[in-house]
Design a protein around this motif. Structure first.
Motif, PDB file in Angstrom:
ATOM      1  N   GLN A  86       0.831  -1.200   0.000  1.00 47.37           N
ATOM      2  CA  GLN A  86       0.000   0.000   0.000  1.00 47.37           C
ATOM      3  C   GLN A  86       0.867   1.251   0.000  1.00 47.37           C
ATOM      4  OE1 GLN A  86      -3.676   0.186   0.047  1.00 47.37           O
ATOM      5  NE2 GLN A  86      -2.900   2.156  -0.698  1.00 47.37           N
ATOM      6  N   GLU A 123      -5.240  -7.229  -3.893  1.00 51.88           N
ATOM      7  CA  GLU A 123      -6.133  -6.538  -2.958  1.00 51.88           C
ATOM      8  C   GLU A 123      -5.837  -5.044  -2.922  1.00 51.88           C
ATOM      9  OE1 GLU A 123      -6.155  -8.247   0.912  1.00 51.88           O
ATOM     10  OE2 GLU A 123      -6.131 -10.316   0.174  1.00 51.88           O
ATOM     11  N   GLU A 127      -8.367  -1.719  -5.718  1.00 53.01           N
ATOM     12  CA  GLU A 127      -9.163  -0.585  -5.266  1.00 53.01           C
ATOM     13  C   GLU A 127      -9.367   0.416  -6.390  1.00 53.01           C
ATOM     14  OE1 GLU A 127      -6.952   0.948  -2.036  1.00 53.01           O
ATOM     15  OE2 GLU A 127      -7.198  -0.816  -0.758  1.00 53.01           O
ATOM     16  N   ARG A 140     -10.312  -7.759 -11.359  1.00 48.44           N
ATOM     17  CA  ARG A 140     -10.133  -7.844  -9.914  1.00 48.44           C
ATOM     18  C   ARG A 140      -9.567  -9.188  -9.477  1.00 48.44           C
ATOM     19  NH1 ARG A 140     -15.407  -5.439 -10.221  1.00 48.44           N
ATOM     20  NH2 ARG A 140     -15.272  -3.189  -9.855  1.00 48.44           N
TER      21      ARG A 140
END
Length: 271
Positions: A86, A123, A127, A140
């Motif tokens: 992230q 994951e 987004e 996805r």
């Protein structure tokens, strides 16, 4: 001229601010502050507050790249890797770039470690995927981008396919995505020495077949080695989207020969 000078000054100021950006981290104190205050201090103030903040020596983007490489290489694919994935995304690493980074790591650290990392990367980068259609839903499922319509080779495909160039250096390869029922024509990768192709399934379900042999199912993780000068085809199952990485194996006098479409009746027999 005056505008140019102002622009240069503003750019220098912006770069200087970025170089001096200090990372603020509180996870150590929040989770371990009472139990291990010294470790919390080292984590928050030294590792992140000082080391990660030396942006003038190594950018945040590059530090993220080094960090996720180190974690994946050690087989660490827990919440700490997801946090740094992230962070890598926040520091400017794109979906296509992280797919290439993890693929590159796989050849040195091991295929299973890369698969585990891809599951977390999906994951994080999913987004950004919007839309409720089948194409968006399939995107996805995998980290590799679907890419653009494969118009350059459309004449050799039955149905719609998409192409995303992942790497053009060291080992050039692309992600090829097939809509349900889409497949390419019979074809041959010619070469006098070396040559051929390698396929790695990354999403959905598909088929590969060499002339004179039964069709072989391709699932995520399936690796297909295609020798040079062998007639074959590959594509999606009739009820599933499908994507594979396509690696071109270097060879002498390499060329592709596109041939007739796959027999519709024979294709429909595949379950």
């Amino acid at each position: 001229m005056k505008r140019l000078v102002i622009f240069i000054l503003l750019t220098m100021i912006t770069l200087n601010i970025m170089a001096q950006k200090k990372i603020e981290q509180t996870a150590g104190r929040m989770q371990l502050g009472v139990f291990a205050p010294e470790f919390a201090h080292l984590n928050d103030d030294i590792l992140f507050g000082e080391v990660w903040s030396r942006n003038d020596l190594l950018s945040l983007r590059d530090r993220s790249m080094v960090t996720i490489t180190a974690l994946i290489s050690q087989g660490i694919t827990d919440s700490s890797l997801k946090y740094h994935l992230q962070t890598a995304k926040n520091n400017g690493i794109t979906r296509t770039e992280v797919a290439e980074i993890i693929t590159h790591i796989a050849f040195y650290a091991g295929w299973p470690k890369a698969w585990a990392a891809f599951n977390l990367a999906k994951e994080v980068w999913n987004e950004d995927v919007t839309g409720d259609d089948a194409k968006a839903a399939f995107q996805r499922e995998m980290i590799f981008p679907i890419g653009e319509p494969n118009t350059a080779y459309a004449a050799y495909f039955k149905g719609n396919s998409y192409l995303a160039r992942i790497s053009t250096s060291q080992i050039p390869f692309a992600n090829v995505t097939f809509e349900p029922g889409c497949r390419n024509n019979w074809h041959i990768h010619h070469a006098t020495t070396g040559g051929g192709q390698m396929l790695v399934g990354v999403g959905g379900r598909g088929w590969y077949q060499e002339e004179g042999k039964p069709a072989q199912q391709i699932m995520p993780g399936t690796v297909i080695h295609i020798p040079a000068n062998v007639k074959h085809w590959h594509g999606a199952a009739k009820d599933s989207w499908f994507a594979h990485l396509a690696f071109e194996v270097p060879g002498e006098n390499a060329s592709n020969e596109w041939l007739e479409p796959v027999c519709e009746d024979e294709y429909k027999k595949l379950q």
